[in-house]
Write a protein that holds these residues in place. Sequence first.
Motif, mmCIF file in Angstrom:
data_model
loop_
_atom_site.group_PDB
_atom_site.id
_atom_site.type_symbol
_atom_site.label_atom_id
_atom_site.label_comp_id
_atom_site.label_asym_id
_atom_site.label_seq_id
_atom_site.Cartn_x
_atom_site.Cartn_y
_atom_site.Cartn_z
ATOM 1 N N LEU A 86 0.850 -1.185 0.000
ATOM 2 C CA LEU A 86 0.000 0.000 0.000
ATOM 3 C C LEU A 86 0.886 1.236 0.000
ATOM 4 C CD1 LEU A 86 -2.895 -0.827 -0.069
ATOM 5 C CD2 LEU A 86 -1.829 -2.293 1.627
ATOM 6 N N SER A 87 0.678 2.105 -0.976
ATOM 7 C CA SER A 87 1.507 3.301 -1.080
ATOM 8 C C SER A 87 0.750 4.358 -1.866
ATOM 9 C CB SER A 87 2.806 2.941 -1.817
ATOM 10 O OG SER A 87 3.478 4.110 -2.199
ATOM 11 N N PRO A 88 0.857 5.650 -1.457
ATOM 12 C CA PRO A 88 0.085 6.682 -2.163
ATOM 13 C C PRO A 88 0.460 6.803 -3.637
ATOM 14 C CG PRO A 88 1.567 7.668 -0.528
ATOM 15 C CD PRO A 88 1.604 6.184 -0.320
ATOM 16 N N VAL A 130 -0.460 -0.404 -4.592
ATOM 17 C CA VAL A 130 -1.828 0.103 -4.702
ATOM 18 C C VAL A 130 -2.029 1.310 -3.790
ATOM 19 C CG1 VAL A 130 -4.238 -0.490 -4.202
ATOM 20 C CG2 VAL A 130 -2.790 -2.110 -5.431
ATOM 21 N N SER A 131 -2.714 2.325 -4.336
ATOM 22 C CA SER A 131 -3.065 3.533 -3.588
ATOM 23 C C SER A 131 -4.576 3.601 -3.468
ATOM 24 C CB SER A 131 -2.565 4.757 -4.361
ATOM 25 O OG SER A 131 -3.185 5.930 -3.866
ATOM 26 N N ILE A 132 -5.101 4.015 -2.315
ATOM 27 C CA ILE A 132 -6.561 4.159 -2.213
ATOM 28 C C ILE A 132 -7.009 5.562 -2.601
ATOM 29 C CG2 ILE A 132 -6.819 2.309 -0.523
ATOM 30 C CD1 ILE A 132 -7.382 4.644 1.535
ATOM 31 N N GLY A 133 -6.092 6.449 -2.931
ATOM 32 C CA GLY A 133 -6.501 7.777 -3.366
ATOM 33 C C GLY A 133 -5.337 8.735 -3.331
ATOM 34 N N TYR A 135 -3.933 11.122 -1.753
ATOM 35 C CA TYR A 135 -3.675 11.852 -0.506
ATOM 36 C C TYR A 135 -2.758 10.976 0.316
ATOM 37 C CZ TYR A 135 -7.637 8.783 0.027
ATOM 38 O OH TYR A 135 -8.476 7.696 -0.063
ATOM 39 N N VAL A 136 -2.078 11.587 1.286
ATOM 40 C CA VAL A 136 -1.107 10.812 2.055
ATOM 41 C C VAL A 136 -1.659 10.522 3.447
ATOM 42 C CG1 VAL A 136 1.245 10.717 2.930
ATOM 43 C CG2 VAL A 136 0.775 11.877 0.769
ATOM 44 N N LEU A 137 -1.803 9.249 3.751
ATOM 45 C CA LEU A 137 -2.199 8.820 5.094
ATOM 46 C C LEU A 137 -0.929 8.641 5.917
ATOM 47 C CD1 LEU A 137 -4.662 6.083 3.850
ATOM 48 C CD2 LEU A 137 -5.295 8.301 4.813
ATOM 49 N N GLY A 140 -0.113 2.709 5.900
ATOM 50 C CA GLY A 140 -0.918 1.891 4.998
ATOM 51 C C GLY A 140 -2.015 1.091 5.686
ATOM 52 N N ALA A 143 -5.462 2.048 4.573
ATOM 53 C CA ALA A 143 -5.570 1.651 3.165
ATOM 54 C C ALA A 143 -5.773 0.134 3.065
ATOM 55 C CB ALA A 143 -4.323 2.086 2.406
HETATM 56 N N1 ADE Z 1 -0.131 4.980 2.587
HETATM 57 C C1 ADE Z 1 -0.173 6.307 2.818
HETATM 58 N N2 ADE Z 1 -1.064 6.914 2.030
HETATM 59 C C2 ADE Z 1 -1.647 5.931 1.257
HETATM 60 C C3 ADE Z 1 -2.634 5.924 0.247
HETATM 61 N N3 ADE Z 1 -3.240 7.043 -0.170
HETATM 62 N N4 ADE Z 1 -2.945 4.742 -0.321
HETATM 63 C C4 ADE Z 1 -2.326 3.608 0.074
HETATM 64 N N5 ADE Z 1 -1.387 3.550 1.023
HETATM 65 C C5 ADE Z 1 -1.042 4.706 1.620
#
Ligand code: ADE
Length: 219
Positions: A86-88, A130-133, A135-137, A140, A143
């Motif tokens: 999981l990564s933005p 995979v990113s869920i959108g 923006y930065v959480l 993960g 996500a």
């Molecule tokens: N980790 C930090 N931000 C994320 C995002 N937007 N989607 C998936 N993983 C994340």
Amino acid sequence: MKIDVVTLFPSWFNWFTQQRHVQNAVLLGHEIEFMDLRASTPLGAGQVDDTPYGGGAGMVIRVDVVEAALRERYGTAPPPHRTIALSPGGRRFDEALATELAAEPALTLLSGRYEGFDERVHEHLASDVVSIGPYVLSGGELAAMVVMDAVMRKLPGALGHDHSAVEESFSEALEGAPEYPHYTRPFDWRGHTVPDVLLSGDHGRIREWRRERSRERGR
Ligand code: ADE
């Protein structure tokens, strides 16, 4: 389906695993397990991350630490099945990807913290990023829960009655469009009434009206 989640914070998932559809899925034989990166790290004092080469703020999760967690669990790294970091910056998660993943027999989800994973995790240990959108959480974990939620509700029986997931937003039945509007009682709420067609009892007209509203929302 067997889902393993690699995380630094397994307790974040306690709430998620108590939810009805997740428990239904588990009763049906699906499995979710959590792997704490700190438990398998080969480094001293539970170390999992390090400072970035080239300088800059934050800490990066080490590739050798992720490799050790995967080897301990599967005897091999990368795992023998689909493994999602999981990564933005990854591929945008959507309903089509949820459907695709729901057909897999096993998934491993890698949730990162801090500045994320060493890039070699994405390149050599994950099959998908995979990113869920956009923006930065702060990590993960949320996500991973979003991905698991969308995937698990597609497993037959998880929603209680199979029909619920067939004609919903973005489904094939609705040609990928958002779902049509729903109404229930009262018929008249402060002068705002329910569209007459829904009370007509004419199922052909109702179906047509719903398809049309769904198409409108998808435009
Ligand atoms: N980790 C930090 N931000 C994320 C995002 N937007 N989607 C998936 N993983 C994340």
